[in-house]
Design a protein around this motif. Structure first.
Motif, PDB file in Angstrom:
ATOM      1  N   MET A   1       0.823  -1.215   0.000  1.00 36.75           N
ATOM      2  CA  MET A   1       0.000   0.000   0.000  1.00 36.75           C
ATOM      3  C   MET A   1       0.854   1.261   0.000  1.00 36.75           C
ATOM      4  SD  MET A   1      -3.269  -0.797   2.403  1.00 36.75           S
ATOM      5  CE  MET A   1      -2.952  -2.311   3.253  1.00 36.75           C
ATOM      6  N   VAL A   2       1.901   1.275   0.826  1.00 37.28           N
ATOM      7  CA  VAL A   2       2.765   2.450   0.899  1.00 37.28           C
ATOM      8  C   VAL A   2       3.522   2.623  -0.418  1.00 37.28           C
ATOM      9  CG1 VAL A   2       4.765   3.479   2.053  1.00 37.28           C
ATOM     10  CG2 VAL A   2       2.976   2.377   3.399  1.00 37.28           C
ATOM     11  N   GLY A   3       4.082   1.538  -0.950  1.00 33.62           N
ATOM     12  CA  GLY A   3       4.787   1.611  -2.222  1.00 33.62           C
ATOM     13  C   GLY A   3       3.886   2.098  -3.340  1.00 33.62           C
ATOM     14  N   SER A   4       2.665   1.602  -3.379  1.00 34.86           N
ATOM     15  CA  SER A   4       1.702   2.025  -4.392  1.00 34.86           C
ATOM     16  C   SER A   4       1.341   3.501  -4.242  1.00 34.86           C
ATOM     17  CB  SER A   4       0.436   1.176  -4.289  1.00 34.86           C
ATOM     18  OG  SER A   4      -0.540   1.610  -5.197  1.00 34.86           O
ATOM     19  N   ARG A   5       1.219   3.947  -3.019  1.00 34.61           N
ATOM     20  CA  ARG A   5       0.874   5.350  -2.764  1.00 34.61           C
ATOM     21  C   ARG A   5       1.935   6.298  -3.323  1.00 34.61           C
ATOM     22  NH1 ARG A   5      -0.487   7.983   3.141  1.00 34.61           N
ATOM     23  NH2 ARG A   5      -0.300  10.148   2.528  1.00 34.61           N
ATOM     24  N   TYR A   6       3.208   5.917  -3.182  1.00 37.91           N
ATOM     25  CA  TYR A   6       4.288   6.831  -3.563  1.00 37.91           C
ATOM     26  C   TYR A   6       4.857   6.587  -4.958  1.00 37.91           C
ATOM     27  CZ  TYR A   6       4.176   8.929   0.979  1.00 37.91           C
ATOM     28  OH  TYR A   6       3.767   9.623   2.091  1.00 37.91           O
ATOM     29  N   ALA A   7       4.632   5.411  -5.560  1.00 37.12           N
ATOM     30  CA  ALA A   7       5.195   5.173  -6.889  1.00 37.12           C
ATOM     31  C   ALA A   7       4.369   4.187  -7.712  1.00 37.12           C
ATOM     32  CB  ALA A   7       6.636   4.699  -6.767  1.00 37.12           C
ATOM     33  N   GLY A   8       3.099   4.069  -7.418  1.00 39.48           N
ATOM     34  CA  GLY A   8       2.235   3.210  -8.221  1.00 39.48           C
ATOM     35  C   GLY A   8       2.579   1.733  -8.103  1.00 39.48           C
ATOM     36  N   THR A   9       2.278   0.996  -9.156  1.00 38.75           N
ATOM     37  CA  THR A   9       2.504  -0.446  -9.161  1.00 38.75           C
ATOM     38  C   THR A   9       3.976  -0.787  -9.006  1.00 38.75           C
ATOM     39  OG1 THR A   9       0.568  -0.756 -10.578  1.00 38.75           O
ATOM     40  CG2 THR A   9       2.141  -2.570 -10.492  1.00 38.75           C
ATOM     41  N   ARG A  10       4.842  -0.045  -9.666  1.00 37.13           N
ATOM     42  CA  ARG A  10       6.274  -0.301  -9.555  1.00 37.13           C
ATOM     43  C   ARG A  10       6.758  -0.047  -8.124  1.00 37.13           C
ATOM     44  NH1 ARG A  10       8.884   3.186 -13.844  1.00 37.13           N
ATOM     45  NH2 ARG A  10      10.779   2.183 -13.096  1.00 37.13           N
ATOM     46  N   GLY A  11       6.217   0.947  -7.457  1.00 39.34           N
ATOM     47  CA  GLY A  11       6.569   1.212  -6.061  1.00 39.34           C
ATOM     48  C   GLY A  11       6.097   0.096  -5.148  1.00 39.34           C
ATOM     49  N   ALA A  12       4.890  -0.424  -5.420  1.00 35.90           N
ATOM     50  CA  ALA A  12       4.370  -1.536  -4.624  1.00 35.90           C
ATOM     51  C   ALA A  12       5.272  -2.759  -4.768  1.00 35.90           C
ATOM     52  CB  ALA A  12       2.944  -1.870  -5.059  1.00 35.90           C
ATOM     53  N   LEU A  13       5.701  -3.030  -5.995  1.00 37.22           N
ATOM     54  CA  LEU A  13       6.578  -4.178  -6.223  1.00 37.22           C
ATOM     55  C   LEU A  13       7.958  -3.959  -5.601  1.00 37.22           C
ATOM     56  CD1 LEU A  13       5.584  -5.073  -9.887  1.00 37.22           C
ATOM     57  CD2 LEU A  13       4.916  -6.246  -7.775  1.00 37.22           C
ATOM     58  N   ALA A  14       8.470  -2.732  -5.650  1.00 34.93           N
ATOM     59  CA  ALA A  14       9.772  -2.430  -5.030  1.00 34.93           C
ATOM     60  C   ALA A  14       9.694  -2.614  -3.514  1.00 34.93           C
ATOM     61  CB  ALA A  14      10.207  -1.008  -5.376  1.00 34.93           C
ATOM     62  N   ALA A  15       8.605  -2.146  -2.905  1.00 33.60           N
ATOM     63  CA  ALA A  15       8.435  -2.292  -1.459  1.00 33.60           C
ATOM     64  C   ALA A  15       8.331  -3.766  -1.077  1.00 33.60           C
ATOM     65  CB  ALA A  15       7.191  -1.527  -0.994  1.00 33.60           C
ATOM     66  N   LEU A  16       7.561  -4.519  -1.838  1.00 31.33           N
ATOM     67  CA  LEU A  16       7.412  -5.951  -1.557  1.00 31.33           C
ATOM     68  C   LEU A  16       8.741  -6.685  -1.736  1.00 31.33           C
ATOM     69  CD1 LEU A  16       5.522  -8.252  -0.787  1.00 31.33           C
ATOM     70  CD2 LEU A  16       5.010  -8.535  -3.218  1.00 31.33           C
ATOM     71  N   ALA A  17       9.478  -6.353  -2.787  1.00 33.93           N
ATOM     72  CA  ALA A  17      10.793  -6.979  -3.000  1.00 33.93           C
ATOM     73  C   ALA A  17      11.728  -6.652  -1.842  1.00 33.93           C
ATOM     74  CB  ALA A  17      11.398  -6.514  -4.322  1.00 33.93           C
ATOM     75  N   GLY A  18      11.668  -5.418  -1.360  1.00 29.27           N
ATOM     76  CA  GLY A  18      12.485  -5.033  -0.213  1.00 29.27           C
ATOM     77  C   GLY A  18      12.131  -5.818   1.035  1.00 29.27           C
ATOM     78  N   MET A  19      10.853  -6.101   1.206  1.00 32.58           N
ATOM     79  CA  MET A  19      10.409  -6.855   2.382  1.00 32.58           C
ATOM     80  C   MET A  19      10.796  -8.330   2.293  1.00 32.58           C
ATOM     81  SD  MET A  19       8.986  -4.849   4.540  1.00 32.58           S
ATOM     82  CE  MET A  19       8.641  -6.166   5.640  1.00 32.58           C
ATOM     83  N   ILE A  20      10.955  -8.856   1.102  1.00 36.06           N
ATOM     84  CA  ILE A  20      11.152 -10.301   0.949  1.00 36.06           C
ATOM     85  C   ILE A  20      12.606 -10.705   0.747  1.00 36.06           C
ATOM     86  CG2 ILE A  20      10.615 -12.257  -0.546  1.00 36.06           C
ATOM     87  CD1 ILE A  20       7.838 -11.017  -0.937  1.00 36.06           C
ATOM     88  N   ALA A  21      13.374  -9.955  -0.019  1.00 30.31           N
ATOM     89  CA  ALA A  21      14.721 -10.377  -0.430  1.00 30.31           C
ATOM     90  C   ALA A  21      15.653 -10.642   0.752  1.00 30.31           C
ATOM     91  CB  ALA A  21      15.331  -9.343  -1.374  1.00 30.31           C
TER      92      ALA A  21
END
Length: 184
Positions: free
Chosen positions: A62-82
């Motif tokens: 949600m936070v990633g999507s708020r600040y950078a759309g779908t790509r931000g959501a995926l970047a935030a999720l990747a950061g949480m998982i890697a």
């Protein structure tokens, strides 16, 4: 906001929390970076808890999507998982090799106690922020406190499953607020 910033912030959060990232997420997103207010964090958290999957990953999306759309959501999720993925693999190897050593087992128990304390401290911070802004003369405020207390009893004391508590209290809360009819 750059995707690299989102990825790095959530990577750091994920690597800071052993047994629970939420206290670090609150501190980073609300207190330090000010990407969210305390109320927004509470809303994201509540929504995330109703969705399938890990709560912190839902918040990150949600936070990633708020600040950078779908790509931000995926970047935030990747950061949480890697990072945690690599740590879990390393811990699995360490446990396989050293799991029988008493000191190692005590260290793991100690980390779990620290994580529980951090989660409790975050809950207190969130409650203080929300209760400070509560309109104690509004008819629904006492009802909210009653539902909060029932949820605590069901989850914390009776140790019922989250789905059961939610299934009982969500309709009760929705119906009660419909009947009470908040007057603004």
């Amino acid at each position: 906001m750059p995707l690299s910033t989102i990825f790095l912030v959530f990577s750091r959060l994920a690597l800071m929390g052993f047994g629970g990232v939420m206290p670090f997420a609150y501190r980073a997103l609300v207190e330090q970076r000010k990407w969210l207010t305390a109320e927004e964090f509470a809303q994201y958290l509540a929504t995330s808890q109703m969705l399938p999957g890990p709560t912190i990953c839902n918040v990150a999306l949600m936070v990633g999507s708020r600040y950078a759309g779908t790509r931000g959501a995926l970047a935030a999720l990747a950061g949480m998982i890697a990072g945690p993925f690599l740590v879990v693999v390393a811990l699995g190897v360490a446990y396989q090799r050293f799991g029988e050593i008493e000191v190692f087992r005590h260290a793991i128990r100690g980390m779990a106690a620290v994580a529980a304390g951090l989660i409790l401290a975050t809950a207190v911070k969130m409650a203080k922020s929300l209760f400070a802004k509560a309109d104690w003369h509004a008819r629904g405020t006492l009802l909210q406190l009653a539902l909060l207390a029932l949820a605590f009893v069901g989850l914390g004391l009776l140790q019922w499953q989250l789905a059961l508590v939610f299934g009982l209290l969500a309709p009760l809360g929705a119906g009660a607020f419909y009947l009470v009819g908040e007057k603004k």
